[in-house]
Design an enzyme around this catalytic site. Structure first.
Site, mmCIF file in Angstrom:
data_model
loop_
_atom_site.group_PDB
_atom_site.id
_atom_site.type_symbol
_atom_site.label_atom_id
_atom_site.label_comp_id
_atom_site.label_asym_id
_atom_site.label_seq_id
_atom_site.Cartn_x
_atom_site.Cartn_y
_atom_site.Cartn_z
ATOM 1 N N ARG A 129 -24.834 6.023 13.490
ATOM 2 C CA ARG A 129 -24.363 6.138 12.114
ATOM 3 C C ARG A 129 -22.963 5.545 12.010
ATOM 4 N NH1 ARG A 129 -28.901 7.309 11.794
ATOM 5 N NH2 ARG A 129 -29.931 8.894 10.541
ATOM 6 N N ARG A 168 -4.840 7.058 3.061
ATOM 7 C CA ARG A 168 -3.559 6.757 2.421
ATOM 8 C C ARG A 168 -3.042 7.912 1.562
ATOM 9 N NH1 ARG A 168 -3.804 0.819 1.141
ATOM 10 N NH2 ARG A 168 -3.457 1.380 -1.016
ATOM 11 N N ASP A 221 2.982 -0.817 11.741
ATOM 12 C CA ASP A 221 2.973 -2.134 12.377
ATOM 13 C C ASP A 221 4.271 -2.913 12.168
ATOM 14 O OD1 ASP A 221 2.581 -2.439 9.691
ATOM 15 O OD2 ASP A 221 1.013 -3.934 9.849
ATOM 16 N N ARG A 257 -25.908 11.972 18.185
ATOM 17 C CA ARG A 257 -25.746 10.640 17.604
ATOM 18 C C ARG A 257 -24.522 9.887 18.135
ATOM 19 N NH1 ARG A 257 -27.408 12.147 11.388
ATOM 20 N NH2 ARG A 257 -29.556 11.456 11.597
ATOM 21 N N ARG A 298 19.064 11.228 -4.190
ATOM 22 C CA ARG A 298 20.053 12.316 -4.106
ATOM 23 C C ARG A 298 21.265 11.913 -3.269
ATOM 24 N NH1 ARG A 298 16.279 17.638 -4.729
ATOM 25 N NH2 ARG A 298 15.971 17.292 -6.972
ATOM 26 N N GLU A 358 -10.311 -1.670 11.112
ATOM 27 C CA GLU A 358 -11.001 -2.554 10.146
ATOM 28 C C GLU A 358 -10.766 -4.037 10.425
ATOM 29 O OE1 GLU A 358 -7.649 -1.891 6.648
ATOM 30 O OE2 GLU A 358 -9.637 -2.532 6.062
ATOM 31 N N GLY A 361 5.940 -2.113 3.441
ATOM 32 C CA GLY A 361 5.554 -2.642 4.748
ATOM 33 C C GLY A 361 5.945 -4.096 4.916
ATOM 34 N N ASP A 362 5.208 -4.811 5.749
ATOM 35 C CA ASP A 362 5.654 -6.170 6.097
ATOM 36 C C ASP A 362 5.659 -7.125 4.899
ATOM 37 O OD1 ASP A 362 2.898 -6.238 6.073
ATOM 38 O OD2 ASP A 362 2.728 -7.602 7.762
ATOM 39 N N ARG A 388 0.726 -4.819 -5.005
ATOM 40 C CA ARG A 388 0.909 -6.019 -4.173
ATOM 41 C C ARG A 388 1.083 -7.144 -5.195
ATOM 42 N NH1 ARG A 388 -0.585 -4.192 0.856
ATOM 43 N NH2 ARG A 388 -2.252 -2.659 0.922
ATOM 44 N N ARG A 417 -17.531 14.691 14.624
ATOM 45 C CA ARG A 417 -17.967 15.100 15.971
ATOM 46 C C ARG A 417 -18.958 16.276 15.876
ATOM 47 N NH1 ARG A 417 -17.705 12.623 20.977
ATOM 48 N NH2 ARG A 417 -15.472 12.327 20.985
ATOM 49 N N ARG A 420 -5.757 -3.696 8.903
ATOM 50 C CA ARG A 420 -6.441 -4.993 8.915
ATOM 51 C C ARG A 420 -5.813 -5.938 9.925
ATOM 52 N NH1 ARG A 420 -4.662 -6.122 2.766
ATOM 53 N NH2 ARG A 420 -2.539 -5.537 3.156
ATOM 54 N N GLY A 440 0.849 -1.201 0.000
ATOM 55 C CA GLY A 440 0.000 0.000 0.000
ATOM 56 C C GLY A 440 0.878 1.243 0.000
ATOM 57 N N THR A 461 4.494 2.425 5.442
ATOM 58 C CA THR A 461 3.118 1.931 5.562
ATOM 59 C C THR A 461 2.375 2.836 6.530
ATOM 60 O OG1 THR A 461 1.699 0.200 6.497
ATOM 61 C CG2 THR A 461 3.959 0.202 7.262
ATOM 62 N N ILE A 462 1.108 3.072 6.259
ATOM 63 C CA ILE A 462 0.363 3.927 7.189
ATOM 64 C C ILE A 462 0.055 3.191 8.494
ATOM 65 C CG2 ILE A 462 -0.687 5.344 5.382
ATOM 66 C CD1 ILE A 462 -3.356 3.791 6.013
ATOM 67 N N ASP A 463 0.209 1.864 8.497
ATOM 68 C CA ASP A 463 -0.238 1.075 9.652
ATOM 69 C C ASP A 463 0.663 1.150 10.887
ATOM 70 O OD1 ASP A 463 -2.357 0.264 8.118
ATOM 71 O OD2 ASP A 463 -1.554 -1.731 7.673
HETATM 72 O O1 F6P Z 1 -1.189 -1.777 4.458
HETATM 73 C C1 F6P Z 1 -1.812 -0.533 4.526
HETATM 74 C C2 F6P Z 1 -3.285 -0.646 4.317
HETATM 75 O O2 F6P Z 1 -3.739 0.658 4.089
HETATM 76 C C3 F6P Z 1 -4.074 -1.335 5.413
HETATM 77 O O3 F6P Z 1 -4.334 -0.505 6.509
HETATM 78 C C4 F6P Z 1 -5.326 -1.718 4.667
HETATM 79 O O4 F6P Z 1 -5.955 -2.790 5.296
HETATM 80 C C5 F6P Z 1 -4.795 -2.118 3.332
HETATM 81 O O5 F6P Z 1 -3.616 -1.395 3.145
HETATM 82 C C6 F6P Z 1 -5.715 -1.890 2.169
HETATM 83 O O6 F6P Z 1 -5.071 -2.294 1.008
HETATM 84 P P1 F6P Z 1 -5.609 -2.146 -0.475
HETATM 85 O O7 F6P Z 1 -5.529 -0.704 -0.833
HETATM 86 O O8 F6P Z 1 -4.686 -2.991 -1.274
HETATM 87 O O9 F6P Z 1 -7.010 -2.631 -0.460
#
Ligand code: F6P
Length: 323
Positions: free
Chosen positions: A247, A256, A131, A164, A26, A223, A103-104, A73, A156, A173, A12, A127-129
């Site tokens: 909601r 992302r 992790d 609500r 550079r 998620e 990422g991983d 990927r 909010r 994930r 991602g 990676t934004i995660d």
């Molecule tokens: O690995 C980063 C991530 O943004 C996860 O947080 C998310 O579950 C996943 O990628 C979504 O991936 P894609 O854009 O391939 O559906």
């Protein structure tokens, strides 16, 4: 002696990847090392799809989200055939070192690649995660959490006006680190993340203690939480508390994108710069990160074992501070 470095971004995308690419290019050119960038991650390695990167190729990108090298990927790289083709291309192009930004999954790919080719490979955690083991912040995390709190602040406002309950689902994930920080920073009333393994019933019972004078309530759900995500949690609340007006907001891929924050650009530049230095110093199969403001080197095999334990105190903090 390294003469040519290949770089790619994989998995991602994350804001700050471009700042990292710029730093790698550079720094390498400064040391008279040529750089080529493979397009769409490991896919480009298999298809021999690359561009030569010059100083001007990375002009004006430090502030841009996404990745100029594109990303993917790659399912083909999970098969030996794909890896062998990549090795062939790397050898034919005289690439004598690689930097993988991802990422991983990307680092697992790097581990496999290193079993088939002897050139040094290092990684920059993108990676934004957040992790990965071996860095306080991965490239993309800071920008993503700021995007999330900006969104929750807006939610909010409307939640307050309508009295609500909002269930806000954020990315992650396998990891709840986006959810954890943004729940604290947005003053959320509850948090559901995979690491804490709560059954949703415990959320339902805790909701009984919510102050009735509070007009809005925000539940942040990762998620990948075992509850099954935002809509499932909302259904359960509706069943147990029909009096609540509930909601759901799934923030999705806006997390992302966007211009990287200042911290992101700085970290990405430090990590990219040091990845080239690491290669020149003989490092291999390591992820370059930053821990306590110091550059760190973590073997890929350790970096990908991400399941950092969440600090239980922070969960209590969320409950007490939002009471
Ligand atoms: O690995 C980063 C991530 O943004 C996860 O947080 C998310 O579950 C996943 O990628 C979504 O991936 P894609 O854009 O391939 O559906």
């Amino acid at each position: 002696m390294i003469k040519k470095i290949g770089i790619l971004t994989s998995g991602g995308d994350s804001p700050g990847m471009n700042a990292c690419i710029r730093a790698i290019v550079r720094t390498a050119l400064y040391h008279n090392i040529e750089v080529i960038g493979f397009i769409k991650g490991y896919e480009g390695l298999i298809d021999n799809d690359f561009v030569e990167l010059k100083r001007e190729s990375v002009s004006g990108i430090i502030q841009k989200g996404g990745t100029i090298l594109k990303t993917a990927r790659s399912a083909r790289f999970m098969k030996e055939e794909g890896i062998l083709q990549a090795v062939k291309n790397l050898t034919a192009n005289n690439v004598d070192a690689m930097v993988i930004v991802g990422g991983d999954g990307s680092f697992k790919g790097a581990i496999e690649l290193s079993k088939h080719i002897s050139i040094p490979i290092v990684g920059c955690a993108g990676t934004i995660d957040n992790d990965l083991v071996g860095t306080d912040f991965t490239i993309g995390y800071d920008t993503a959490i700021n995007t999330v709190i900006d969104a929750i602040d807006k939610i909010r406002d409307t939640a307050e006006s309508h009295d609500r309950v909002f269930v806000v689902e954020v990315m992650g994930r396998d990891a709840g680190l986006i959810a954890l920080r943004t729940a604290i920073a947005s003053g959320a009333e509850a948090l559901l993340v995979p690491e804490l393994k709560h059954d949703t019933q415990s959320l339902i019972s805790k909701m009984k203690n919510w102050r009735s004078t509070k007009s809005s309530k925000i539940i942040v759900v990762a998620e990948g939480d075992q509850s099954g995500g935002g809509f499932k949690v909302a259904d359960m609340i509706k069943t147990n508390y029909p009096e609540f007006d509930v909601r759901v907001s799934i923030l999705g891929h806006i997390q992302r994108g966007g211009n990287p924050s200042c911290m992101e650009r700085v970290n990405a530049s430090i990590v990219g710069f040091n990845s080239v230095r690491a290669l020149m110093a003989g490092h291999k199969n390591e992820m370059i990160g930053i821990i306590n403001k110091q550059v760190s080197y973590t073997p890929f095999a350790k970096a990908v074992k991400h399941h950092q334990k969440l600090n239980k105190d922070l969960e209590e903090l969320i409950e007490i501070l939002s009471s």
